[in-house]
Write an enzyme that holds these catalytic residues in place. Structure first.
Site, short mmCIF file in Angstrom:
data_model
loop_
_atom_site.label_atom_id
_atom_site.label_comp_id
_atom_site.label_asym_id
_atom_site.label_seq_id
_atom_site.Cartn_x
_atom_site.Cartn_y
_atom_site.Cartn_z
N LYS A 77 -13.13 -4.48 14.04
CA LYS A 77 -11.77 -4.78 14.50
C LYS A 77 -11.71 -4.98 16.01
CE LYS A 77 -9.48 -3.44 10.55
NZ LYS A 77 -8.34 -4.02 9.86
N PRO B 86 -2.51 -11.66 8.04
CA PRO B 86 -3.11 -11.53 9.37
C PRO B 86 -3.47 -10.07 9.62
CG PRO B 86 -0.74 -11.77 9.55
CD PRO B 86 -1.08 -12.00 8.10
N ASP B 87 -4.53 -9.82 10.37
CA ASP B 87 -4.91 -8.45 10.72
C ASP B 87 -4.28 -8.14 12.09
OD1 ASP B 87 -6.24 -6.12 11.65
OD2 ASP B 87 -7.79 -6.48 10.13
N ILE B 88 -3.28 -7.31 12.08
CA ILE B 88 -2.50 -7.04 13.30
C ILE B 88 -3.36 -6.31 14.33
CG2 ILE B 88 -0.42 -5.87 14.17
CD1 ILE B 88 0.43 -6.27 10.99
N ASP C 51 -3.19 -6.18 2.44
CA ASP C 51 -4.20 -7.16 2.85
C ASP C 51 -3.85 -8.59 2.41
OD1 ASP C 51 -6.05 -5.46 4.17
OD2 ASP C 51 -6.53 -4.59 2.22
N ASN D 154 0.87 -1.18 0.00
CA ASN D 154 0.00 0.00 0.00
C ASN D 154 0.90 1.23 0.00
OD1 ASN D 154 -1.81 -2.02 0.58
ND2 ASN D 154 -2.84 -0.88 2.22
N PHE E 157 -6.32 2.95 12.41
CA PHE E 157 -6.49 4.02 11.42
C PHE E 157 -7.38 3.52 10.31
CE2 PHE E 157 -3.66 7.66 12.18
CZ PHE E 157 -3.18 7.27 13.42
N LYS F 68 -15.78 -0.10 10.95
CA LYS F 68 -14.46 -0.73 11.11
C LYS F 68 -14.07 -0.86 12.57
CE LYS F 68 -11.59 -0.11 7.85
NZ LYS F 68 -10.77 0.56 6.88
N LYS G 89 13.97 -14.35 -9.74
CA LYS G 89 13.25 -13.32 -10.49
C LYS G 89 12.42 -13.97 -11.61
CE LYS G 89 13.83 -9.12 -13.12
NZ LYS G 89 14.75 -8.30 -13.91
#
Ligand code: C5P
Length: 402
Positions: A341, A303-305, A276, A208, A323, A337, A286
């Site tokens: 979360k 994983p969603d920290i 994500d 991102n 955030f 959200k 390569k």
């Protein structure tokens, strides 16, 4: 909290020297004794009489003043305080410090002191950005000198940019932190920052967009209030916050591991722009272009920290902040959200390209909590960080009282 401490305040010669008068007043209000020292150049901007009247103490001015030497030698003077504060610190004074010069009273005290030194720079933006000044800052930081500011904004010389002296209350907060007496003293905070890089092969990755500048500013603001900060960062462009425990990672999975290793903490601020997905079976060689078409990448969920920390069974921090970078329906999406979360607050911002927020110096955020949405005016990322750090310290203080 700062009651009974003593600061040796060295006032450098610059237009911002007038703010040192307010600084003295603020310190005195908090029970801090101030021994003032004026450089010769500073005397062009503030008078020894006003400085000593506000400090309620003698104002030291010249290295070869025999009366002073008889009363208190300069070596002794350099040791009287718990902290030496240089405000404003001019480019010239910082260059002298970095070189170890001792041609006048101020630089002699700075060379002779064995107490910690906090520097609040103030100068023209070009002087601040000059390679020589930046080199001196690095040297001083390497020597353990603490910094507060400079701030960004309009300058007395008509230019705009970094170089403004921090406001007196910001310098007071930095002094408190240096004494280990700020409102977040003895609090440990985890900050995640920057992007993560998810490799496709050894030279390509998905990520991102994130400069990491808001995360760095948050870590700095928390430390200024006395917090111990563990800063887990992906490969971001922003400078790392001096004084934090820095953990460098590449991928979301590494970031999760580092964040979990940092627990227990009193608060976790998850400002990282975590990818994500990761590429399943990333190649260790390569990938080559081929006649057979483009490579088929298979993605796995990262994983969603934030969610993992907010739902931690044994070590959930008292306060967990996430955030939300949104491009539409900012408040509704961020409110949903927060619940999804399981975190306490969401700092939501509108990152549509036309806002100029992504990669810029300013941010416009709404703080979403169980109490509702609080929209802050557009301000610099440093100011957002400062306000957030104050909200964090208020929340932790409240939590410790219940
Ligand atoms: O779901 P979304 O990425 O929009 O959520 C943003 C918030 O969740 C940020 O606080 C970000 O740091 C955090 N996050 C995380 N781990 C992920 C994805 C997002 O900690 N894998």
């Amino acid at each position: 909290m700062m009651q009974g401490k003593r600061v040796l305040l060295i006032i450098g010669g610059g237009i911002a020297a007038f703010k040192s008068l307010d600084l003295i007043r603020r310190l005195k209000e908090r029970g801090v004794a101030v021994t003032p020292v004026l450089t010769r150049a500073a005397e062009e901007f503030v008078t020894p009489l006003s400085v000593s009247a506000l400090a309620g103490e003698k104002c030291y001015r010249d290295l070869f003043d025999l009366t002073d030497e008889a009363e208190m030698g300069h070596i002794q003077l350099s040791r009287v305080a718990d902290l030496v504060v240089v405000a404003p610190a001019t480019a010239d004074l910082m260059a002298k410090m970095a070189q170890g010069l001792a041609g006048d009273l101020a630089s002699t005290l700075l060379l002779a002191t064995d107490t910690p030194v906090l520097v609040a720079p103030a100068m023209n933006v070009r002087m601040w950005e000059h390679a020589a000044t930046q080199r001196n800052i690095q040297t001083l930081q390497g020597d353990g000198v603490l910094f507060v500011g400079p701030n960004e904004g309009d300058m007395a010389c008509g230019e705009h940019g970094p170089g403004r002296l921090s406001e007196p209350l910001e310098i007071v907060a930095a002094i408190e932190a240096a004494f280990g007496t700020g409102p977040l003293a003895s609090k440990r905070v985890l900050v995640t920052s920057g992007p993560t890089h998810e490799p496709i092969d050894p030279v390509r990755y998905i990520a991102n967009r994130s400069s990491g500048s808001q995360g760095t500013a948050i870590a700095q603001a928390l430390m200024r209030q006395g917090a111990e900060v563990v800063f887990v960062t992906g490969p971001a462009d922003a400078a790392r916050p001096q004084g934090a425990q820095i953990v460098e990672v590449q991928t979301a999975r590494e970031m999760l591991e580092a964040a979990q290793a940092a627990l227990p903490v009193d608060a976790a601020i998850c400002a990282a722009a975590v990818a994500d997905w990761h590429v399943i079976g990333a190649s260790d060689q390569k990938l080559k272009k081929s006649k057979d078409g483009t490579p088929a990448l298979e993605f796995g969920e990262n994983p969603d920290i934030l969610k993992t920390i907010a739902n931690h069974q044994t070590a959930r921090p008292t306060l967990v902040v996430g955030f939300a970078a949104e491009t539409n329906d900012v408040i509704d999406n961020a409110t949903a959200k927060r619940l999804r979360k399981g975190c306490d607050w969401i700092v939501a911002n509108d990152v549509r390209p036309e806002t100029g927020i992504m990669g810029g110096d300013e941010n416009a955020v709404t703080l979403i909590s169980a109490e509702g949405a609080d929209t802050w005016p557009r301000m610099s990322k440093t100011d957002v960080a400062r306000r957030l750090a104050t909200a964090v310290s208020d929340a932790l203080t409240k939590a410790s009282q219940t």
